[in-house]
Design a protein around this motif. Structure first.
Motif, PDB file in Angstrom:
ATOM      1  N   TRP A   1       0.791  -1.222   0.000  1.00 46.74           N
ATOM      2  CA  TRP A   1       0.000   0.000   0.000  1.00 46.74           C
ATOM      3  C   TRP A   1       0.828   1.279   0.000  1.00 46.74           C
ATOM      4  O   TRP A   1       0.266   2.372  -0.125  1.00 46.74           O
ATOM      5  N   ARG A   2       2.132   1.199   0.163  1.00 45.03           N
ATOM      6  CA  ARG A   2       2.948   2.408   0.344  1.00 45.03           C
ATOM      7  C   ARG A   2       2.784   3.424  -0.778  1.00 45.03           C
ATOM      8  O   ARG A   2       2.577   4.612  -0.523  1.00 45.03           O
ATOM      9  N   GLU A   3       2.912   2.975  -2.003  1.00 45.44           N
ATOM     10  CA  GLU A   3       2.846   3.906  -3.131  1.00 45.44           C
ATOM     11  C   GLU A   3       1.462   4.541  -3.252  1.00 45.44           C
ATOM     12  O   GLU A   3       1.331   5.755  -3.430  1.00 45.44           O
ATOM     13  N   ALA A   4       0.407   3.735  -3.130  1.00 44.19           N
ATOM     14  CA  ALA A   4      -0.960   4.268  -3.239  1.00 44.19           C
ATOM     15  C   ALA A   4      -1.241   5.268  -2.117  1.00 44.19           C
ATOM     16  O   ALA A   4      -1.843   6.323  -2.351  1.00 44.19           O
ATOM     17  N   ALA A   5      -0.807   4.943  -0.894  1.00 44.74           N
ATOM     18  CA  ALA A   5      -1.032   5.845   0.234  1.00 44.74           C
ATOM     19  C   ALA A   5      -0.250   7.149   0.056  1.00 44.74           C
ATOM     20  O   ALA A   5      -0.783   8.234   0.290  1.00 44.74           O
ATOM     21  N   ALA A   6       1.003   7.039  -0.365  1.00 45.81           N
ATOM     22  CA  ALA A   6       1.816   8.236  -0.576  1.00 45.81           C
ATOM     23  C   ALA A   6       1.229   9.102  -1.686  1.00 45.81           C
ATOM     24  O   ALA A   6       1.179  10.337  -1.564  1.00 45.81           O
ATOM     25  N   ASP A   7       0.760   8.476  -2.767  1.00 46.22           N
ATOM     26  CA  ASP A   7       0.131   9.224  -3.864  1.00 46.22           C
ATOM     27  C   ASP A   7      -1.120   9.942  -3.379  1.00 46.22           C
ATOM     28  O   ASP A   7      -1.355  11.098  -3.731  1.00 46.22           O
ATOM     29  N   LEU A   8      -1.936   9.265  -2.575  1.00 44.23           N
ATOM     30  CA  LEU A   8      -3.159   9.882  -2.069  1.00 44.23           C
ATOM     31  C   LEU A   8      -2.844  11.100  -1.196  1.00 44.23           C
ATOM     32  O   LEU A   8      -3.522  12.118  -1.290  1.00 44.23           O
ATOM     33  N   LEU A   9      -1.803  10.999  -0.391  1.00 43.75           N
ATOM     34  CA  LEU A   9      -1.454  12.109   0.494  1.00 43.75           C
ATOM     35  C   LEU A   9      -0.875  13.302  -0.264  1.00 43.75           C
ATOM     36  O   LEU A   9      -0.855  14.415   0.263  1.00 43.75           O
ATOM     37  N   ARG A  10      -0.424  13.073  -1.475  1.00 38.89           N
ATOM     38  CA  ARG A  10       0.092  14.172  -2.294  1.00 38.89           C
ATOM     39  C   ARG A  10      -1.042  14.996  -2.916  1.00 38.89           C
ATOM     40  O   ARG A  10      -0.828  16.118  -3.348  1.00 38.89           O
ATOM     41  N   LEU A  11      -2.249  14.443  -2.965  1.00 34.23           N
ATOM     42  CA  LEU A  11      -3.386  15.178  -3.532  1.00 34.23           C
ATOM     43  C   LEU A  11      -3.770  16.326  -2.610  1.00 34.23           C
ATOM     44  O   LEU A  11      -3.748  16.188  -1.394  1.00 34.23           O
TER      45      LEU A  11
END
Length: 185
Positions: A171-181
């Motif tokens: 989940w790391r990449e998806a979570a990090a991408d979401l937090l960049r929004l």
């Protein structure tokens, strides 16, 4: 008459590896479970009488939906711990886990807002966090042994902040991408 090579078709192996298998892996990890972790105490009692408690909020079909649901639930307040109206709950963390109970995303709750923690970027960073969390747990244990419940709770809170970053590698990449929004901030 020469035929031009077809470039619009992808090999079946690429389709399986890059499109179908990731979707199947994701589907097996859903739904996502949202929980609040905090302290509970009975009305009229002191902070020293409080105890740790987890409250299940619900399941959601996607990470975006889970973060939105958690934010709305926390913003509304009044998260209850059951039928007992004299039991008060103070949420400290929001946690999202997948179907395998792996950490997807977590954040500290302050003033009705979830401050989602940025996931670790590597396994090495995760190891450093585990070492620091272990050290703080030792300090919490020692403080508790001396009867310093406030200090012990503060150390455990710091452990929680660190461990909130220990997102499962899936989940790391998806979570990090979401937090960049921008809306996640």
């Amino acid at each position: 008459m020469a035929h031009a090579p077809q470039t619009t078709f992808a090999p079946i192996g690429d389709i399986l590896a890059h499109q179908i298998l990731p979707r199947l892996r994701l589907a097996a990890k859903l739904p996502l479970r949202i929980t609040c972790i905090g302290t509970a105490r009975y009305a009229g009692t002191d902070e020293a009488d409080s105890f740790d408690r987890s409250v299940f909020l619900g399941d959601r079909p996607s990470l975006e939906n889970a973060t939105s649901f958690a934010a709305v639930s926390v913003r509304r307040g009044g998260i209850g711990v059951g039928q007992d109206k004299t039991l008060r709950f103070h949420p400290r963390f929001a946690v999202i886990q997948d179907n395998d109970q792996n950490l997807v995303l977590a954040g500290e709750i302050r003033a009705g807002i979830i401050l989602w923690q940025q996931p670790v970027a590597s396994d090495g960073e995760a190891r450093r966090i585990v070492i620091e969390a272990s050290r703080l747990r030792g300090l919490a244990f020692a403080a508790s042994g001396r009867g310093e419940q406030g200090a012990a709770r503060n150390h455990r809170h710091q452990v929680g902040l660190l461990e909130a970053r220990l997102v499962d590698p899936f989940w790391r990449e998806a979570a990090a991408d979401l937090l960049r929004l921008p809306q996640a901030a």
